[in-house]
Design an enzyme around this catalytic site. Structure first.
Site, PDB file in Angstrom:
ATOM      1  N   ASP A  40     -17.424  11.136   2.348  1.00 14.83           N
ATOM      2  CA  ASP A  40     -17.477  10.642   3.712  1.00 14.83           C
ATOM      3  C   ASP A  40     -16.609   9.378   3.765  1.00 14.83           C
ATOM      4  O   ASP A  40     -16.126   8.868   2.761  1.00 14.83           O
ATOM      5  CB  ASP A  40     -18.936  10.375   4.148  1.00 14.83           C
TER       6      ASP A  40
HETATM    7  C1  GLC Z   1     -17.894   9.542   9.610  1.00 20.14           C
HETATM    8  C2  GLC Z   1     -19.053  10.496   9.518  1.00 20.14           C
HETATM    9  C3  GLC Z   1     -18.651  11.901   9.178  1.00 20.14           C
HETATM   10  C4  GLC Z   1     -17.320  12.220   9.825  1.00 20.14           C
HETATM   11  C5  GLC Z   1     -16.266  11.336   9.182  1.00 20.14           C
HETATM   12  C6  GLC Z   1     -14.883  11.542   9.808  1.00 20.14           C
HETATM   13  O1  GLC Z   1     -18.190   8.321   9.024  1.00 20.14           O
HETATM   14  O2  GLC Z   1     -20.139  10.116   8.685  1.00 20.14           O
HETATM   15  O3  GLC Z   1     -19.695  12.778   9.633  1.00 20.14           O
HETATM   16  O4  GLC Z   1     -16.987  13.582   9.653  1.00 20.14           O
HETATM   17  O5  GLC Z   1     -16.618   9.966   9.210  1.00 20.14           O
HETATM   18  O6  GLC Z   1     -14.860  11.091  11.110  1.00 20.14           O
END
Ligand code: GLC
Length: 703
Positions: free
Chosen positions: A265
């Site tokens: 993440d």
């Molecule tokens: C965010 C979220 C994740 C998302 C990613 C890209 O922090 O936790 O669910 O897909 O970043 O935006």
């Protein structure tokens, strides 16, 4: 793990320099100041077109083919011409916005979730996106958490059914098809158990609960062929998920045979230093790569430190090649080597089709949950003048919900206009946002529809709340209008179950609309005025008060259950020990009766049939979500007091009776036993065919 066609990939890897290999493990967020040379040197494996974690509340511009093609052209100028993969949060629609995933779960209609994902894949791929960071499969038992909106609620069976449908909707049978995209099951795993319902906190989940509650939807997604997995921010039982080799390699790949790749993440690789599991960026990068985390989302620590760690002999060259292989394998499966570009002409053709809008409208209709309908006030018929009041009466993008960077307000018919189009002939609608004007107008109308609830800004990442009551000022507004004595329908927009205990008592009817997407206003109008009937059921328990959280239906019995005749038993001094409304609950505009439960065998051998007669005893056709629950009465570990094991949406005409049947197999009763193994145990089971998780016709059988 060697693969059927890894020979071409291994041939490519053999030609790659360490820098080119590390480049593939690196994902940056697309931005105008991205240096072209980084792409020309093969320094990136992927671009993420979302602009950040708060995507969906106006913090990002739309993805489109020109952006992707521009960056892809630069990447294909590199020595080995390895194409980029473009990722984006296509969570519940792209240009056509469907209800939030929690609302989709409320439809208990996985097939519809699959169709919606297929539309989203066509629209997103037409705009240069080949990879979505969805489905979000986090089981959630704490509605304070803003991300409860993005998942499918509290139940692993319902969550698993939707996981499979959504993965297949996004990917199809072959995600090299131009209108299909790679799915990403996230956030692996246990993110919904983040303490206090606060993002990024730590969480404690026992192994049996992890195996029996939180992992099943991810297992279902892997068995459905999901191409990628995203690691969670969470520090789970003392080990951040992004560095957890047991979960990312032993379970995911060793036990389940997952052969795609894992992306972190946002910045969660670097964050291992904040967790205190890594001394510095280089140590964080080595820990994550060794754990089985293949691609670093935007932190840059892979790009900046793995090369030196490799030179210092602190990094396994084999593990590096394995990560590169998994990423290239998915790129190959996605057809990116053959077709790295997107035809910009597709966008006009493949987005916002009328049939997609109709699907969004159907989905919104089926996701809304009727919580109360005193005196059959709904559907609103025969009223000459109706006041519609509240802060959503002009809603457009407010209907979208969290994570909708590509939905556009101009695509949406405003709420008031949509309702006007659907109101019965001869019915006059008045609208106002102002509470004082609403009171004034209420005296002059025959019924009032109050439209309250949450703006999407309270939903999604970093959008947790400490109080599950209505947002400030709304309870007083409802109280004031109700005190005037007119019939009141309460419509609630929300990204979570709110503790609307007082309002449920005050209003005559309550319709929970969630955040229903592009066509939500029209769908609501159809339900309010009776062109369609509600059929949604709660996919998550609705608490009476914030202080009850966590509260969920598939809980353990305890030694002093509330139904035990004992003074000292599990409860609060100041609140009754029941939720406001249980998992699976929902009303319709007709009535259903259940009778004549049958269990085909006293002892289950292989499988047995459980069935009951369902009758529509009301005056209108309706859809009943018939639910199957079991309880394992005695286990080597304590067992939940109920577990959902099946559901069927069943449409019955007025006066119609149908026998609805479920097949229960031995493997449906397996769980993580005291010795840590997965399997069944003999003994007595209760079984229900029910309208929700707190009622139903009860039978029993033995295993
Ligand atoms: C965010 C979220 C994740 C998302 C990613 C890209 O922090 O936790 O669910 O897909 O970043 O935006």
């Amino acid at each position: 793990m060697p693969h059927e066609n890894d020979s071409t990939i291994n041939e490519l890897i053999s030609q790659m320099t360490p820098e080119e290999k590390i480049g593939q493990l690196n994902q940056f967020s697309a931005s105008p100041d991205l240096h072209p040379d980084l792409l020309r040197q093969g320094g990136l494996g992927s671009l993420l077109n979302a602009s950040g974690a708060l995507t969906g509340q106006g913090f990002s511009d739309s993805g489109n083919a020109e952006i992707s093609n521009h960056f892809q052209k630069l990447a294909l100028e590199s020595r080995l011409k390895i194409p980029l993969i473009f990722g984006r949060d296509v969570i519940h629609g792209f240009r056509t916005v469907f209800p939030i995933p929690l609302a989709q779960a409320a439809s208990f209609n996985p097939e519809l979730a699959g169709e919606a994902a297929s539309v989203a894949a066509r629209e997103a791929s037409a705009c240069g996106i080949k990879w979505t960071f969805a489905p979000m499969l986090d089981i959630a038992r704490d509605p304070r958490w803003g991300r409860v909106a993005e998942g499918n609620g509290e139940d692993p069976y319902l969550g698993s059914q939707i996981a499979v449908a959504t993965v297949k909707g996004f990917q199809g049978d072959d995600y090299a098809a131009p209108d299909k995209i790679i799915a990403c099951a996230k956030h692996y795993v246990g993110y919904g158990a983040s303490e206090g319902g606060r993002d990024y906190e730590n969480g404690e989940i026992s192994e049996p609960t992890l195996r029996d509650v939180y992992l099943p939807p991810f297992f279902a997604a892997v068995k459905a062929g999901v191409g990628t997995i995203m690691s969670a921010f969470i520090d789970l039982n003392g080990m951040p998920a992004t560095a957890d080799r047991r979960l990312l390699t032993d379970v995911l790949r060793g036990e389940w045979g997952f052969d795609g790749f894992v992306v972190s993440d946002w910045e969660s690789v670097r964050e291992l230093t904040y967790h205190g599991i890594a001394e510095d960026d280089a140590h964080a990068a080595r820990l994550a790569l060794h754990a089985g985390l293949d691609m670093d989302m935007v932190s840059g620590v892979y790009l900046n430190t793995l090369g030196e760690s490799l030179q210092q002999g602190k990094l396994s060259a084999v593990e590096l090649d394995e990560a590169v292989c998994r990423i290239l394998r998915i790129k190959q499966r996605a057809g990116l080597f053959e077709q790295p570009f997107t035809d910009p002409a597709r966008e006009a053709r493949d987005t916002l089709r009328p049939e997609d809008r109709e699907l969004a409208r159907q989905f919104a209709r089926e996701s809304m949950v009727l919580l109360k309908n005193e005196g059959s006030l709904l559907p609103l018929q025969g009223f000459q003048r109706i006041l519609v009041a509240g802060n959503f009466i002009h809603a457009r993008s407010e209907l979208f919900g969290a994570w909708t960077p590509d939905g556009r307000a101009e695509d949406v018919t405003p709420f008031d206009e949509a309702l006007r189009q659907l109101a019965p002939k001869g019915t006059e609608l008045w609208f106002t946002e102002a509470p004082d004007m609403a009171l004034h107008m209420a005296h002059q109308v025959d019924a009032v529809v109050l439209v309250v609830g949450e703006h999407p800004i309270r939903s999604g990442e970093n959008c947790n709340v400490s109080d599950l009551g209505l947002p400030p000022g709304q309870a007083e507004f409802v109280e004031a209008v109700v005190s005037l004595g007119k019939p009141v329908v309460l419509v609630v927009f929300a990204g979570r179950p709110l503790a609307i205990t007082r309002q449920l008592a005050q209003a005559d009817a309550v319709l929970y609309a969630w955040h229903p997407g592009s066509e939500g206003a029209a769908a609501l109008g159809e339900l309010l005025f009776g062109q369609a009937s509600p059929s949604g059921r709660l996919p998550i328990t609705m608490p009476r008060a914030t202080g009850q959280v966590p509260i969920y239906y598939n809980s353990k019995n305890s030694g002093r259950p509330i139904n035990r005749d004992a003074l000292f038993r599990t409860r609060y001094q100041d609140l009754i020990p029941k939720p406001l409304l249980p998992f699976g609950y929902g009303l319709t505009y007709t009535n259903f009766e259940y009778a004549n439960l049958k269990v085909s065998q006293e002892t289950l051998r292989g499988s047995l049939e459980v069935s009951a007669e369902i009758s529509n005893t009301g005056s209108r056709a309706g859809v009943e979500v018939v639910q199957l629950y079991v309880r394992d009465l005695v286990g080597s570990l304590t067992r939940p007091i109920r577990e959902l094991k099946g559901f069927q949406r069943t449409e019955l005409q007025s006066g119609e009776t149908r026998r609805v049947s479920f097949t229960l197999r031995e493997e449906d009763l397996a769980f993580t036993r005291a010795d840590g193994t997965w399997g069944v145990e003999s003994g007595k089971f209760h079984v229900w065919i029910a309208q929700d998780s707190q009622c139903g016709l009860q039978g029993e059988f033995r295993l």
